[in-house]
Enzyme design. Structure first.
Site, short mmCIF file in Angstrom:
data_model
loop_
_atom_site.label_atom_id
_atom_site.label_comp_id
_atom_site.label_asym_id
_atom_site.label_seq_id
_atom_site.Cartn_x
_atom_site.Cartn_y
_atom_site.Cartn_z
N HIS A 138 -13.04 11.76 14.92
CA HIS A 138 -13.84 12.54 13.98
C HIS A 138 -14.93 11.70 13.31
O HIS A 138 -16.10 12.10 13.26
CB HIS A 138 -12.92 13.14 12.92
CG HIS A 138 -13.59 14.06 11.95
ND1 HIS A 138 -14.22 13.61 10.81
CD2 HIS A 138 -13.73 15.41 11.95
CE1 HIS A 138 -14.71 14.65 10.15
NE2 HIS A 138 -14.42 15.75 10.82
N SER A 158 -18.43 19.43 8.75
CA SER A 158 -18.42 17.97 8.85
C SER A 158 -19.67 17.48 9.56
O SER A 158 -20.33 16.53 9.13
CB SER A 158 -17.19 17.49 9.64
OG SER A 158 -16.02 17.59 8.88
N ASP A 208 -14.00 8.28 6.36
CA ASP A 208 -13.51 9.14 7.44
C ASP A 208 -12.34 8.47 8.14
O ASP A 208 -11.56 7.76 7.51
CB ASP A 208 -14.68 9.43 8.40
CG ASP A 208 -14.62 10.83 8.98
OD1 ASP A 208 -13.69 11.10 9.76
OD2 ASP A 208 -15.51 11.64 8.66
#
Length: 588
Positions: free
Chosen positions: A188, A381, A142
């Site tokens: 994120h 996600s 990520d």
């Protein structure tokens, strides 16, 4: 010298001659430019040593050595690429860009968010038995991980429930460096990881993470904007396999999605993902946020072997389940090779997770940050993070489980959305086997119900490639070969939208999850029978299945002489779509 000779030629020429010479000079300029401009390629060969020697002899330095797929990433101009192809038999792919999968922030600002996910997926039963995901490491490919060390209310991502350090650090696949700290500019990666393994408690004393004692390692392949190249992502996977035994990395979370550019087995990123699965790592990937249209599953979620996760939402009623619904953004199958995807669903609507206030995402959507450490976000996600946590609980209970067994038991115990008549409320191409249930997956003894007729070794070697059981009928509806009308996705008929849904374990009813020989064929079989052909719809960018052979617009087809897939995405061949963290979606 060139100018002088040109001047002598121009004197006696007519206007037409002048135009011709000008055109010649322009073409010469473009030719020279083509020989000097470089592009980034991923180049593989069966003999990796010969490939590296050939690159070395050209006095070119690769940007990435991608041992996992016998490839290098290197910048070459057209002349150098042609020279290499003359020297060695190679496979060449553009080093595509990749982006992550997120969620757009619509909704109310929340302070002191409640822990809801462990309750919803029944992870609390495991917690009551003192199973918190101990001794399992989850890797998050990520944007990096911010430890966000705990406050008086919890311990975050730095330590587990017993105060033990659980953070292995971060491998930066962009710069090929390893550190004990993390510089997470996007937010994120931290958000997704906290849904899986946050050891904080809410104000009611409930732990946030599905597997709060699972160890974490960050694999940073995406920048602050959530973008990456194929080479960086593949290098991250390669590193994960190098250290997996040392740190017991059993789960690899991939919360990103990119456009499908080829069949699954031809994509170099997918090849690396398959290598990870073959090596015993459970790969959990997001389906993508391009739904609700069919055939919107992205890369790497289109790999048939791995666990691909779609999203559902509780519709803002945490304890009232009959109004839960499939998230409208959740990508749907089938894949280009005819496989049913997603495999399962998990909560992915308005989930609260850790995120520093000064990260890129929080800065763009400050109304969804609580001013402290929590941010609310939706997307597949986040759903993938939930499933990674559930897998950690399963492997803590039974470390001997293989990736195929994990997938089998997740699907066997999932809760399918049905209506009051007992019929499927959503197509299997939308909900897969249903919503994951941690307690059921841990207790399941199911075997031989995932990937049974697929041979990953032969797939990776190129000996055989596979198609799934999905097809399309004359009405344009997707169905599963050999099964009844219940498994036909009547796309135009509409779907229930959280109106009196029942989520229950269907047991043997979901026969599609057992791939028998009549539903799965090898690539050679399909090529010899000219079975399934595909085309691209330029109006919707959606892949449409073509059953008949009489069509002038087939862009997906097999060249039987070369076994090559001919494919284009638009009329401008210079446009390269990006792969990234999943696109932002409205809160649901």
């Amino acid at each position: 010298m060139l100018y002088a000779s040109t001047k002598r030629i121009l004197k006696p020429l007519s206007l037409l001659g002048v135009v011709w010479v000008a055109a010649w000079l322009i073409s010469l300029s473009y030719s020279e430019q083509g020989q000097t401009e470089t592009n980034s390629y991923i180049i593989s060969a069966k003999n990796y040593s010969l490939l590296k020697n050939a690159i070395h002899d050209m006095q070119v330095q690769p940007s990435h050595e991608l041992n996992i797929i016998n490839a290098v990433a290197v910048d070459l101009n057209e002349q150098q690429l042609a020279q290499l192809r003359q020297t060695l038999s190679v496979t060449v792919s553009q080093n595509h860009k990749v982006e992550l999968a997120g969620g757009k922030a619509w909704g109310k600002r929340k302070w002191q968010p409640m822990s809801t996910v462990p309750d919803y997926v029944d992870a609390n039963a495991a917690h009551a038995a003192h199973n918190f995901g101990d001794a399992v490491t989850i890797g998050f490919l990520d944007t990096g991980l911010d430890q966000l060390q705990g406050t008086s209310t919890g311990l975050g991502l730095s330590t587990d429930l017993y105060g033990r350090d659980k953070f292995w650090g971060t491998y930066d696949a962009i710069n090929n460096t390893l550190s004990n700290y993390s510089n997470e500019e996007s937010g994120h990666g931290t958000h997704v990881a906290s849904i899986a393994a946050n050891s904080d408690y809410d104000v009611y004393g409930k732990v946030y993470g599905v597997a709060p004692n699972a160890a974490l390692v960050g694999i940073k392949a995406f920048d602050h904007e959530g973008k990456a190249t194929y080479a960086d992502v593949i290098r991250g996977i390669d590193w994960a396999l190098q250290v997996k035994d040392e740190i017991n990395l059993r789960v690899l979370n991939m919360s990103f999605s990119g456009p499908v550019r080829s069949y699954y087995w031809q994509d170099p990123l997918n090849q690396a993902v398959m290598k990870a699965w073959q090596a015993g790592v459970v790969v959990v990937a997001s389906a993508g946020n391009k739904g609700p249209e069919p055939m919107t599953i992205g890369v790497p979620g289109n790999v048939p072997y791995i666990i691909t996760v779609g999203a559902m939402t509780d519709n803002y009623t945490q304890t009232f389940f009959s109004d839960d619904k499939l998230a409208s953004f959740s990508a749907a199958g089938p894949t280009a090779a005819g496989f049913v995807k997603p495999d399962v669903l998990a909560p992915g609507g308005h989930l609260s997770g850790l995120m520093a206030f000064d990260t890129q995402i929080a800065a763009e959507h400050p109304e969804f940050h609580d001013g402290g450490r929590y941010f609310q976000m939706s997307g597949t996600s986040q759903a993938a993070g939930v499933v990674s946590g559930v897998v950690a609980l399963m492997l803590t209970k039974d470390p001997s489980l293989t990736p195929d067994e994990v997938k089998c038991r997740l699907m066997d115990s999932a809760r399918t959305a049905t209506n009051e008549s007992g019929e499927l409320a959503y197509s299997v191409f939308q909900q897969g086997a249903g919503v994951v249930n941690a307690a059921g997956a841990i207790a399941s003894t199911a075997t031989s119900c995932a990937n049974q007729t697929l041979d990953i070794a032969r797939d990776l070697s190129g000996e055989a490639h596979y198609y799934g059981p999905a097809n399309i009928n004359e009405e344009g509806n997707f169905y599963i070969e050999g099964l009844g009308d219940e498994y036909v996705w009547k796309i135009k008929s509409g779907e229930l939208d959280g109106d009196a849904l029942l989520w229950k374990v269907n047991g043997d009813a979901l026969l599609w999850k057992v791939n028998d020989d009549s539903h799965t064929s090898s690539w050679q079989d399909m090529a010899s029978t000219d079975a399934l052909l595909w085309k691209v719809s330029f109006e919707t960018d959606a892949l449409l299945w073509k059953v008949n052979l009489g069509s002038d617009a087939l862009l997906w087809k097999v060249n039987l002489e070369t076994d090559a897939l001919l494919w284009k995405v638009n009329d401008d061949g210079s446009k390269v779509p990006t792969i990234s963290i999943n696109n932002w979606v409205n809160q649901e």
